[in-house]
Design a protein around this motif. Structure first.
Motif, mmCIF file in Angstrom:
data_model
loop_
_atom_site.group_PDB
_atom_site.id
_atom_site.type_symbol
_atom_site.label_atom_id
_atom_site.label_comp_id
_atom_site.label_asym_id
_atom_site.label_seq_id
_atom_site.Cartn_x
_atom_site.Cartn_y
_atom_site.Cartn_z
ATOM 1 N N LYS A 177 0.902 -1.410 0.064
ATOM 2 C CA LYS A 177 0.404 0.053 0.141
ATOM 3 C C LYS A 177 1.164 1.456 -0.114
ATOM 4 O O LYS A 177 0.746 2.145 -1.124
ATOM 5 N N ARG A 178 2.415 1.096 0.340
ATOM 6 C CA ARG A 178 3.214 2.169 0.734
ATOM 7 C C ARG A 178 3.877 2.518 -0.567
ATOM 8 O O ARG A 178 3.306 1.630 -1.593
ATOM 9 N N ALA A 179 4.055 4.323 -1.422
ATOM 10 C CA ALA A 179 4.806 4.466 -2.388
ATOM 11 C C ALA A 179 6.070 4.055 -1.721
ATOM 12 O O ALA A 179 6.865 3.917 -3.351
ATOM 13 N N GLU A 180 6.665 3.596 -0.652
ATOM 14 C CA GLU A 180 7.764 3.458 -0.966
ATOM 15 C C GLU A 180 8.518 2.635 0.418
ATOM 16 O O GLU A 180 7.529 1.593 1.071
ATOM 17 N N VAL A 181 9.578 0.974 -0.014
ATOM 18 C CA VAL A 181 8.955 -0.298 0.604
ATOM 19 C C VAL A 181 11.031 -1.188 0.891
ATOM 20 O O VAL A 181 11.644 -0.871 -0.340
ATOM 21 N N ASN A 182 11.438 -1.219 1.383
ATOM 22 C CA ASN A 182 13.089 -1.247 2.417
ATOM 23 C C ASN A 182 12.620 -2.597 2.189
ATOM 24 O O ASN A 182 11.742 -3.676 3.314
ATOM 25 N N LEU A 183 13.510 -3.543 1.755
ATOM 26 C CA LEU A 183 13.553 -4.846 1.781
ATOM 27 C C LEU A 183 15.646 -4.889 1.675
ATOM 28 O O LEU A 183 16.051 -4.647 1.128
ATOM 29 N N THR A 184 15.743 -6.019 2.535
ATOM 30 C CA THR A 184 17.233 -6.679 2.501
ATOM 31 C C THR A 184 17.302 -7.283 1.471
ATOM 32 O O THR A 184 16.481 -8.458 1.100
ATOM 33 N N TRP A 213 20.493 -3.848 -10.517
ATOM 34 C CA TRP A 213 18.892 -3.470 -9.673
ATOM 35 C C TRP A 213 18.831 -2.812 -10.976
ATOM 36 O O TRP A 213 17.209 -1.870 -10.947
ATOM 37 N N ARG A 214 19.067 -1.470 -11.591
ATOM 38 C CA ARG A 214 18.767 -0.365 -12.103
ATOM 39 C C ARG A 214 18.586 -1.174 -13.323
ATOM 40 O O ARG A 214 19.817 -0.902 -14.141
ATOM 41 N N ALA A 215 17.766 -0.105 -14.475
ATOM 42 C CA ALA A 215 17.382 -0.298 -15.525
ATOM 43 C C ALA A 215 18.153 0.700 -16.778
ATOM 44 O O ALA A 215 18.106 1.344 -15.805
ATOM 45 N N ASP A 216 19.241 0.142 -17.182
ATOM 46 C CA ASP A 216 19.853 0.930 -18.032
ATOM 47 C C ASP A 216 18.826 0.825 -19.379
ATOM 48 O O ASP A 216 18.695 -0.118 -20.334
ATOM 49 N N PRO A 217 18.462 2.081 -20.105
ATOM 50 C CA PRO A 217 17.586 1.849 -21.467
ATOM 51 C C PRO A 217 18.546 1.563 -21.977
ATOM 52 O O PRO A 217 18.143 1.250 -23.568
ATOM 53 N N ALA A 239 5.027 -4.465 -11.720
ATOM 54 C CA ALA A 239 4.396 -4.507 -10.303
ATOM 55 C C ALA A 239 4.595 -2.231 -10.377
ATOM 56 O O ALA A 239 4.173 -2.034 -8.977
ATOM 57 N N GLY A 240 5.257 -1.711 -11.237
ATOM 58 C CA GLY A 240 5.047 0.002 -10.567
ATOM 59 C C GLY A 240 6.429 0.364 -9.642
ATOM 60 O O GLY A 240 5.772 1.541 -9.019
ATOM 61 N N PHE A 241 7.516 0.023 -9.294
ATOM 62 C CA PHE A 241 7.996 -0.073 -8.761
ATOM 63 C C PHE A 241 9.322 0.345 -9.202
ATOM 64 O O PHE A 241 10.345 -0.386 -10.786
ATOM 65 N N VAL A 242 10.420 1.340 -8.947
ATOM 66 C CA VAL A 242 12.248 1.482 -9.209
ATOM 67 C C VAL A 242 12.798 0.900 -8.163
ATOM 68 O O VAL A 242 11.922 1.343 -7.086
ATOM 69 N N ALA A 243 14.083 0.087 -8.565
ATOM 70 C CA ALA A 243 14.749 -0.246 -7.147
ATOM 71 C C ALA A 243 15.778 0.815 -7.241
ATOM 72 O O ALA A 243 16.239 1.659 -8.446
ATOM 73 N N GLU A 244 16.404 1.022 -6.238
ATOM 74 C CA GLU A 244 17.147 2.627 -5.512
ATOM 75 C C GLU A 244 18.358 1.494 -4.704
ATOM 76 O O GLU A 244 17.602 1.425 -2.960
ATOM 77 N N PRO A 245 19.290 0.672 -5.561
ATOM 78 C CA PRO A 245 19.957 -0.566 -4.564
ATOM 79 C C PRO A 245 21.235 0.356 -3.672
ATOM 80 O O PRO A 245 21.338 1.814 -3.791
ATOM 81 N N LYS A 246 21.049 0.170 -2.231
ATOM 82 C CA LYS A 246 22.689 0.795 -1.361
ATOM 83 C C LYS A 246 22.941 -1.209 -0.942
ATOM 84 O O LYS A 246 23.006 -1.704 -0.209
ATOM 85 N N HIS A 275 15.681 -0.109 -1.538
ATOM 86 C CA HIS A 275 14.767 1.141 -1.469
ATOM 87 C C HIS A 275 13.808 1.232 -3.135
ATOM 88 O O HIS A 275 14.203 1.058 -3.547
ATOM 89 N N PHE A 276 12.805 0.351 -3.010
ATOM 90 C CA PHE A 276 11.833 0.665 -3.936
ATOM 91 C C PHE A 276 10.521 1.619 -3.620
ATOM 92 O O PHE A 276 10.167 1.969 -2.418
ATOM 93 N N VAL A 277 9.820 2.107 -4.835
ATOM 94 C CA VAL A 277 9.786 3.396 -5.154
ATOM 95 C C VAL A 277 8.741 3.167 -6.365
ATOM 96 O O VAL A 277 8.952 2.681 -7.676
ATOM 97 N N ARG A 278 7.574 3.916 -5.578
ATOM 98 C CA ARG A 278 6.574 2.946 -6.839
ATOM 99 C C ARG A 278 6.555 4.229 -7.868
ATOM 100 O O ARG A 278 7.015 5.700 -7.268
ATOM 101 N N LEU A 279 6.340 4.237 -8.966
ATOM 102 C CA LEU A 279 6.746 4.937 -10.453
ATOM 103 C C LEU A 279 6.116 6.214 -9.962
ATOM 104 O O LEU A 279 6.288 7.147 -10.332
ATOM 105 N N ASP A 280 5.088 6.662 -10.101
ATOM 106 C CA ASP A 280 4.384 7.021 -10.142
ATOM 107 C C ASP A 280 4.686 8.501 -8.538
ATOM 108 O O ASP A 280 4.730 9.717 -8.431
ATOM 109 N N ALA A 281 4.931 7.774 -7.164
ATOM 110 C CA ALA A 281 5.470 8.719 -6.084
ATOM 111 C C ALA A 281 7.118 8.983 -6.730
ATOM 112 O O ALA A 281 7.810 9.786 -6.683
ATOM 113 N N ALA A 282 7.477 8.296 -7.385
ATOM 114 C CA ALA A 282 9.061 8.947 -7.470
ATOM 115 C C ALA A 282 9.277 10.008 -8.950
ATOM 116 O O ALA A 282 9.986 10.792 -9.129
#
Length: 99
Positions: free
Chosen positions: A15-22, A44-48, A62-69, A76-83
């Motif tokens: 339900k959240r716009a951002e999800v953190n997963l290990t 993790w990051r798509a390269d066009p 799923a409508g998310f982009v990944a921001e890896p650490k 850190h997954f961010v919903r595309l609309d939120a991004a």
């Protein structure tokens, strides 16, 4: 995308716009070990200009982009609309600074 379909399903249910997963969380969700390449941000990051990878398809479906650490082994997954909203707000703020 078959291996990462459970991750896409998991992200869709959020339900959240951002999800953190290990990395361990992700491995539990997909039911397998992440490849060694997951230790590199680019995995993790798509390269066009690069090849489309199954994990990128799963995140996008799923409508998310990944921001890896990767050093912390978290993503850190961010919903595309939120991004988009965030980047739009940054652009508006930058524009107001130059006016």
């Amino acid at each position: 995308m078959a291996k990462y379909a459970p991750l896409a399903s998991f992200l869709r249910r959020q339900k959240r716009a951002e999800v953190n997963l290990t990395f361990r969380d992700i491995e539990r969700i997909v039911g397998g070990i992440l490849p060694k390449a997951a230790a590199v941000d680019g995995w993790w990051r798509a390269d066009p200009s690069g090849p489309v990878m199954p994990q990128h398809i799963a995140f996008a479906d799923a409508g998310f982009v990944a921001e890896p650490k990767t050093r912390a082994e978290t993503v850190h997954f961010v919903r595309l609309d939120a991004a988009r909203s965030f980047s739009d707000a940054e652009e508006a703020e930058d524009g107001s600074r130059t006016s």
